[in-house]
Design a protein around this motif. Sequence first.
Motif, mmCIF file in Angstrom:
data_model
loop_
_atom_site.group_PDB
_atom_site.id
_atom_site.type_symbol
_atom_site.label_atom_id
_atom_site.label_comp_id
_atom_site.label_asym_id
_atom_site.label_seq_id
_atom_site.Cartn_x
_atom_site.Cartn_y
_atom_site.Cartn_z
ATOM 1 N N LYS A 117 0.848 -1.191 0.000
ATOM 2 C CA LYS A 117 0.000 0.000 0.000
ATOM 3 C C LYS A 117 0.882 1.240 0.000
ATOM 4 N N CYS A 118 0.452 2.262 -0.697
ATOM 5 C CA CYS A 118 1.215 3.510 -0.699
ATOM 6 C C CYS A 118 0.272 4.651 -0.315
ATOM 7 N N GLU A 119 0.705 5.405 0.650
ATOM 8 C CA GLU A 119 -0.058 6.559 1.107
ATOM 9 C C GLU A 119 0.808 7.789 0.871
ATOM 10 N N LEU A 120 0.339 8.689 0.018
ATOM 11 C CA LEU A 120 1.108 9.866 -0.347
ATOM 12 C C LEU A 120 0.506 11.109 0.290
ATOM 13 N N THR A 121 1.359 12.046 0.610
ATOM 14 C CA THR A 121 0.879 13.316 1.146
ATOM 15 C C THR A 121 0.348 14.186 0.009
ATOM 16 N N ASP A 122 -0.343 15.243 0.359
ATOM 17 C CA ASP A 122 -0.919 16.129 -0.656
ATOM 18 C C ASP A 122 0.147 16.873 -1.448
ATOM 19 N N ASN A 123 1.303 17.141 -0.841
ATOM 20 C CA ASN A 123 2.344 17.895 -1.530
ATOM 21 C C ASN A 123 3.463 16.994 -2.059
ATOM 22 N N TYR A 124 3.148 15.743 -2.393
ATOM 23 C CA TYR A 124 4.150 14.805 -2.908
ATOM 24 C C TYR A 124 4.634 15.238 -4.290
ATOM 25 N N GLN A 125 5.938 15.224 -4.487
ATOM 26 C CA GLN A 125 6.543 15.568 -5.777
ATOM 27 C C GLN A 125 7.089 14.290 -6.410
ATOM 28 N N GLU A 126 6.688 14.008 -7.638
ATOM 29 C CA GLU A 126 7.214 12.847 -8.350
ATOM 30 C C GLU A 126 8.694 13.059 -8.671
ATOM 31 N N PRO A 127 9.478 11.979 -8.698
ATOM 32 C CA PRO A 127 10.877 12.124 -9.098
ATOM 33 C C PRO A 127 10.969 12.493 -10.580
ATOM 34 N N LYS A 128 11.944 13.292 -10.916
ATOM 35 C CA LYS A 128 12.128 13.733 -12.299
ATOM 36 C C LYS A 128 13.063 12.771 -13.027
ATOM 37 N N PRO A 129 12.670 12.291 -14.196
ATOM 38 C CA PRO A 129 13.556 11.407 -14.962
ATOM 39 C C PRO A 129 14.668 12.207 -15.633
ATOM 40 N N ASP A 130 15.717 11.522 -16.034
ATOM 41 C CA ASP A 130 16.847 12.132 -16.720
ATOM 42 C C ASP A 130 16.415 12.574 -18.120
ATOM 43 N N LYS A 131 16.643 13.833 -18.452
ATOM 44 C CA LYS A 131 16.181 14.380 -19.738
ATOM 45 C C LYS A 131 16.914 13.759 -20.924
ATOM 46 N N LYS A 132 18.190 13.443 -20.760
ATOM 47 C CA LYS A 132 18.938 12.829 -21.869
ATOM 48 C C LYS A 132 18.385 11.449 -22.203
ATOM 49 N N ILE A 133 18.142 10.670 -21.170
ATOM 50 C CA ILE A 133 17.613 9.321 -21.394
ATOM 51 C C ILE A 133 16.198 9.393 -21.961
ATOM 52 N N GLN A 134 15.367 10.307 -21.454
ATOM 53 C CA GLN A 134 14.007 10.451 -21.961
ATOM 54 C C GLN A 134 14.007 10.894 -23.424
ATOM 55 N N GLY A 135 14.941 11.758 -23.796
ATOM 56 C CA GLY A 135 15.050 12.172 -25.194
ATOM 57 C C GLY A 135 15.423 11.000 -26.093
ATOM 58 N N TRP A 136 16.298 10.135 -25.595
ATOM 59 C CA TRP A 136 16.697 8.967 -26.372
ATOM 60 C C TRP A 136 15.543 7.967 -26.462
ATOM 61 N N LEU A 137 14.774 7.822 -25.377
ATOM 62 C CA LEU A 137 13.659 6.865 -25.360
ATOM 63 C C LEU A 137 12.458 7.351 -26.158
ATOM 64 N N LYS A 138 12.401 8.641 -26.445
ATOM 65 C CA LYS A 138 11.275 9.186 -27.208
ATOM 66 C C LYS A 138 11.211 8.580 -28.608
ATOM 67 N N ARG A 139 12.352 8.178 -29.145
ATOM 68 C CA ARG A 139 12.394 7.571 -30.489
ATOM 69 C C ARG A 139 11.608 6.274 -30.552
ATOM 70 N N GLY A 140 11.588 5.514 -29.440
ATOM 71 C CA GLY A 140 10.908 4.221 -29.435
ATOM 72 C C GLY A 140 9.619 4.216 -28.652
ATOM 73 N N ASP A 141 9.068 5.377 -28.327
ATOM 74 C CA ASP A 141 7.851 5.486 -27.528
ATOM 75 C C ASP A 141 7.986 4.716 -26.212
ATOM 76 N N ALA A 142 9.051 5.014 -25.465
ATOM 77 C CA ALA A 142 9.285 4.334 -24.198
ATOM 78 C C ALA A 142 9.585 5.332 -23.078
ATOM 79 N N THR A 143 8.981 6.509 -23.141
ATOM 80 C CA THR A 143 9.221 7.520 -22.119
ATOM 81 C C THR A 143 8.359 7.255 -20.884
ATOM 82 N N ILE A 144 8.537 8.079 -19.875
ATOM 83 C CA ILE A 144 7.751 7.971 -18.648
ATOM 84 C C ILE A 144 6.264 8.170 -18.937
#
Length: 115
Positions: A26-53
């Motif tokens: 079970k996961c209980e999150l607070t109201d002000n929870y911030q998601e972790p940010k993925p690495d922009k370089k890796i996300q740019g590379w994964l965008k080619r294969g539709d495999a981003t976050i």
Amino acid sequence: MKKLLLTISLILPTLFFAQESQNDTKCELTDNYQEPKPDKKIQGWLKRGDATIEDLRKHIALENDINISDVIFLRISEQKGNGIYSACVLGKEMKYKRMGTVFMKNNENPFDVAK
């Protein structure tokens, strides 16, 4: 008497740890929870294969028949070739992995053909 004490000393910790493992899903999150940010370089590379976050978020929402906004990432660990993701889906923690550009649940074996 010794056998009774030995039995009790073995059973009580087992029951304690069994209850702890059930609460981990079970996961209980607070109201002000911030998601972790993925690495922009890796996300740019994964965008080619539709495999981003965001593609994984859509995959999880479609698989569980929920809205995209109900998927919240807890942990992101990724490289260009693979990644491990932990997400909170309607209060339940789910783990996913990426191999190349393919997403699947963490406990699934892609090479298992006996399904």
